[in-house]
Design a protein around this motif. Structure first.
Motif, PDB file in Angstrom:
ATOM      1  N   ASP A 253       0.822  -1.212   0.000  1.00 46.85           N
ATOM      2  CA  ASP A 253       0.000   0.000   0.000  1.00 46.85           C
ATOM      3  C   ASP A 253       0.856   1.263   0.000  1.00 46.85           C
ATOM      4  N   VAL A 254       1.951   1.244   0.775  1.00 46.73           N
ATOM      5  CA  VAL A 254       2.804   2.437   0.909  1.00 46.73           C
ATOM      6  C   VAL A 254       4.267   2.032   0.817  1.00 46.73           C
ATOM      7  N   TRP A 255       5.053   2.865   0.154  1.00 51.84           N
ATOM      8  CA  TRP A 255       6.503   2.689   0.072  1.00 51.84           C
ATOM      9  C   TRP A 255       7.160   3.952   0.610  1.00 51.84           C
ATOM     10  N   CYS A 256       8.195   3.799   1.404  1.00 53.41           N
ATOM     11  CA  CYS A 256       8.920   4.944   1.973  1.00 53.41           C
ATOM     12  C   CYS A 256      10.375   4.884   1.521  1.00 53.41           C
ATOM     13  N   SER A 257      10.869   5.994   0.990  1.00 55.66           N
ATOM     14  CA  SER A 257      12.261   6.041   0.529  1.00 55.66           C
ATOM     15  C   SER A 257      12.638   7.491   0.291  1.00 55.66           C
ATOM     16  N   ASP A 258      13.851   7.687  -0.249  1.00 55.10           N
ATOM     17  CA  ASP A 258      14.230   9.021  -0.687  1.00 55.10           C
ATOM     18  C   ASP A 258      13.653   9.259  -2.086  1.00 55.10           C
ATOM     19  N   ARG A 259      14.123  10.312  -2.766  1.00 56.71           N
ATOM     20  CA  ARG A 259      13.539  10.681  -4.051  1.00 56.71           C
ATOM     21  C   ARG A 259      14.217  10.001  -5.236  1.00 56.71           C
ATOM     22  N   ALA A 261      14.920   7.774  -8.294  1.00 61.25           N
ATOM     23  CA  ALA A 261      13.911   7.295  -9.241  1.00 61.25           C
ATOM     24  C   ALA A 261      13.660   5.790  -9.139  1.00 61.25           C
ATOM     25  N   ALA A 262      14.717   4.999  -8.883  1.00 60.66           N
ATOM     26  CA  ALA A 262      14.544   3.541  -8.828  1.00 60.66           C
ATOM     27  C   ALA A 262      13.708   3.113  -7.631  1.00 60.66           C
ATOM     28  N   GLN A 263      13.528   3.989  -6.662  1.00 56.80           N
ATOM     29  CA  GLN A 263      12.733   3.671  -5.483  1.00 56.80           C
ATOM     30  C   GLN A 263      11.259   4.056  -5.670  1.00 56.80           C
ATOM     31  N   GLN A 264      10.929   4.652  -6.785  1.00 55.26           N
ATOM     32  CA  GLN A 264       9.585   5.173  -7.004  1.00 55.26           C
ATOM     33  C   GLN A 264       8.703   4.170  -7.752  1.00 55.26           C
ATOM     34  N   GLY A 265       7.383   4.295  -7.531  1.00 58.99           N
ATOM     35  CA  GLY A 265       6.413   3.549  -8.329  1.00 58.99           C
ATOM     36  C   GLY A 265       6.200   2.106  -7.941  1.00 58.99           C
ATOM     37  N   HIS A 266       6.611   1.706  -6.731  1.00 55.20           N
ATOM     38  CA  HIS A 266       6.484   0.303  -6.341  1.00 55.20           C
ATOM     39  C   HIS A 266       5.299   0.042  -5.423  1.00 55.20           C
ATOM     40  N   ALA A 267       4.509   1.090  -5.111  1.00 47.87           N
ATOM     41  CA  ALA A 267       3.367   0.920  -4.216  1.00 47.87           C
ATOM     42  C   ALA A 267       2.241   1.840  -4.662  1.00 47.87           C
ATOM     43  N   ASN A 268       1.090   1.700  -4.026  1.00 51.56           N
ATOM     44  CA  ASN A 268      -0.048   2.541  -4.364  1.00 51.56           C
ATOM     45  C   ASN A 268       0.145   3.977  -3.889  1.00 51.56           C
ATOM     46  N   ALA A 269       0.906   4.169  -2.818  1.00 50.36           N
ATOM     47  CA  ALA A 269       1.218   5.498  -2.305  1.00 50.36           C
ATOM     48  C   ALA A 269       2.673   5.520  -1.888  1.00 50.36           C
ATOM     49  N   HIS A 270       3.219   6.729  -1.736  1.00 48.47           N
ATOM     50  CA  HIS A 270       4.647   6.860  -1.424  1.00 48.47           C
ATOM     51  C   HIS A 270       4.841   7.922  -0.353  1.00 48.47           C
ATOM     52  N   GLN A 271       5.777   7.665   0.552  1.00 47.15           N
ATOM     53  CA  GLN A 271       6.191   8.648   1.548  1.00 47.15           C
ATOM     54  C   GLN A 271       7.640   9.008   1.293  1.00 47.15           C
ATOM     55  N   THR A 272       7.871  10.259   0.926  1.00 51.62           N
ATOM     56  CA  THR A 272       9.239  10.740   0.752  1.00 51.62           C
ATOM     57  C   THR A 272       9.869  10.998   2.114  1.00 51.62           C
ATOM     58  N   CYS A 273      11.113  10.619   2.264  1.00 48.43           N
ATOM     59  CA  CYS A 273      11.821  10.834   3.533  1.00 48.43           C
ATOM     60  C   CYS A 273      11.983  12.330   3.790  1.00 48.43           C
ATOM     61  N   TRP A 363      -1.778   7.263   7.355  1.00 46.62           N
ATOM     62  CA  TRP A 363      -1.538   5.908   7.883  1.00 46.62           C
ATOM     63  C   TRP A 363      -0.985   6.039   9.305  1.00 46.62           C
ATOM     64  N   PRO A 364      -1.790   6.488  10.257  1.00 48.17           N
ATOM     65  CA  PRO A 364      -1.282   6.735  11.624  1.00 48.17           C
ATOM     66  C   PRO A 364      -0.669   5.495  12.247  1.00 48.17           C
ATOM     67  N   GLY A 365       0.558   5.644  12.740  1.00 49.41           N
ATOM     68  CA  GLY A 365       1.237   4.557  13.421  1.00 49.41           C
ATOM     69  C   GLY A 365       1.826   3.495  12.521  1.00 49.41           C
ATOM     70  N   MET A 366       1.618   3.579  11.202  1.00 50.55           N
ATOM     71  CA  MET A 366       2.109   2.554  10.281  1.00 50.55           C
ATOM     72  C   MET A 366       3.207   3.063   9.358  1.00 50.55           C
ATOM     73  N   VAL A 367       3.177   4.349   9.045  1.00 54.69           N
ATOM     74  CA  VAL A 367       4.142   4.936   8.105  1.00 54.69           C
ATOM     75  C   VAL A 367       4.935   6.019   8.835  1.00 54.69           C
ATOM     76  N   ASP A 368       6.259   5.960   8.719  1.00 55.70           N
ATOM     77  CA  ASP A 368       7.127   6.972   9.314  1.00 55.70           C
ATOM     78  C   ASP A 368       7.309   8.141   8.351  1.00 55.70           C
TER      79      ASP A 368
END
Length: 428
Positions: A253-259, A261-273, A363-368
């Motif tokens: 559902d969510v992917w967290c990483s830096d910006r 490009a290879a870290q992008q597009g792998h989930a339905n939503a994204h959290q930038t560090c 995503w309270p408590g699930m995504v940093d």
């Protein structure tokens, strides 16, 4: 750029060039550079070491299990000089531990095959080959110690060989150590597969990567983290194919990483560090000609971090209200114009990541809000790279990644010990 190129520049271009040259160098506070690369303050301006004023002192905690307890009784009264019997009632005034390591030497068990001549027929009967004579002469604990020192203390083969000789009186060739590590690494495959399976079920995944040297070439050490597992991977590339291969079709559902490009597009939503952006903003606030825009971004990040810190205590309505307020503030910041290219660049970074900045609030408590957990998991790989300059073979890099996967996954539970985890795994 030579003299001819400079002569072709306009006055405004020359001014911009001079201003760029005068910008301060990036530090660990304003970039991803390590603190060790920062210039050290002059000795006469440096802050004094030691405890600061008002710091509450701490003493070493007493050991929970003492191997031997020795009671010290007074034998004479200091007042009347009367003798004091050791069987008098006594109370403990203070306790003090004396700690020492025992002399460590290898426990060598020699197995001898004997031959006996049969008294009936005269045949010479030789005992069967014992299990101890098959395979390696080194036991599980020797394998565990070698694996721990090589993987978690970043010892090179030469230093590992010296540690065994000097500490344990055990002489092992570097080739023997290499074979020992390769045997031990195979024991981690099953638990590593379990961690990968847990990752492929996760709803929220964070990832990061760092450069390493493998077989004399540039390569990468990846880490993937979810609530149930931490998976390390050694790969010759930094491309998105590493992520796709590991995920095997799973889309969280969510992917967290830096910006990157290879870290992008792998989930339905994204959290930038947000920590990465905070370092960029800190540099812009220090070096930009625009005194307003970087400061506004800095204050916006402070509000976002405050929201992230209170996610477990705020009510859902409070979180939603604060998120809407932060989004309105972003609209105002994006509408601001600036003539400073540095401020404009950081403004555009935020604009491109607009839909990835406040995902954690949904995503309270699930995504940093940051990817710091992955950065901490990668830190030992960076230390290993600096000390040993990489791996001699891909099997060594991937084998170490498997060991870190098993240990780091187990360490998600409190009170775990890396060496005990390694010993338990190689002894299974």
């Amino acid at each position: 750029m030579d003299r001819t190129d400079l002569q072709r520049l306009t006055k405004e271009e020359l001014i911009d060039l001079v201003l760029r040259i005068q910008r301060p160098e990036k530090t660990s506070r304003t970039s991803s550079k390590p603190p060790s690369s920062d210039r050290k303050a002059r000795r006469d301006r440096a802050k004094p070491g030691g405890a600061k004023a008002g710091h509450k002192g701490h003493s070493r905690a007493m050991s929970e299990d003492a191997d031997r307890i020795i009671d010290h009784h007074p034998d004479q009264c200091l007042c009347c000089r009367a003798s004091l019997s050791s069987d008098l009632a006594a109370e403990t005034v203070s306790e003090h531990d004396k700690i020492e390591l025992p002399a460590i030497r290898p426990l060598i068990e020699r197995h001898r095959r004997l031959a006996v001549r049969c008294p009936s027929c005269g045949t010479l009967v030789v005992a069967a080959v014992p299990d101890a004579a098959k395979g390696t002469p080194f036991g599980p604990r020797v394998h565990a110690v070698a694996t721990y020192l090589k993987t978690f203390q970043a010892l090179s083969y030469e230093r590992l060989q010296g540690a065994f000789a000097n500490l344990f009186g055990l002489n092992i060739s570097q080739g023997g150590l290499m074979n020992m590590l390769r045997r031990a690494q195979g024991a981690f495959a099953a638990e590593c597969d379990k961690a990968v399976a847990a990752l492929r079920r996760a709803k929220v995944i964070a990832s990061d990567e760092t450069g390493v040297r493998i077989e004399g070439s540039n390569a990468y050490h990846w880490v993937f983290r979810c609530a149930e597992a931490v998976v390390h991977q050694a790969a010759p590339t930094r491309g998105a194919v590493v992520v796709r291969t590991l995920m095997d079709g799973h889309r969280p559902d969510v992917w967290c990483s830096d910006r990157y490009a290879a870290q992008q597009g792998h989930a339905n939503a994204h959290q930038t560090c947000l920590a990465h952006l905070a370092r960029d903003v800190a540099y812009a606030d220090e070096a930009s000609e625009d005194m307003l825009l970087p400061s506004r971004l800095k204050r916006w990040l402070q509000r976002a971090f405050a929201l992230a810190d209170g996610m477990e205590t705020f009510a859902a309505s409070t979180i939603a209200g604060k998120r809407r307020a932060l989004e309105r503030s972003l609209d105002d910041i994006f509408a601001t114009t600036t003539s400073c290219d540095l401020a404009r660049d950081i403004q555009n970074k935020f604009r491109r990541a607009r839909d990835q900045l406040l995902t954690f609030a949904q995503w309270p408590g699930m995504v940093d809000a940051t990817n710091n957990a992955c950065e901490r998991a990668l830190r030992p790989a960076v230390v290993q790279r600096k000390i040993t300059n990489g791996y001699r073979a891909m099997w060594a890099a991937q084998g170490e990644a498997d060991i870190r996967t098993v240990v780091d996954t187990a360490r998600l539970a409190p009170g775990t010990n890396p060496f005990k985890i390694i010993l338990q795994t190689v002894s299974a």
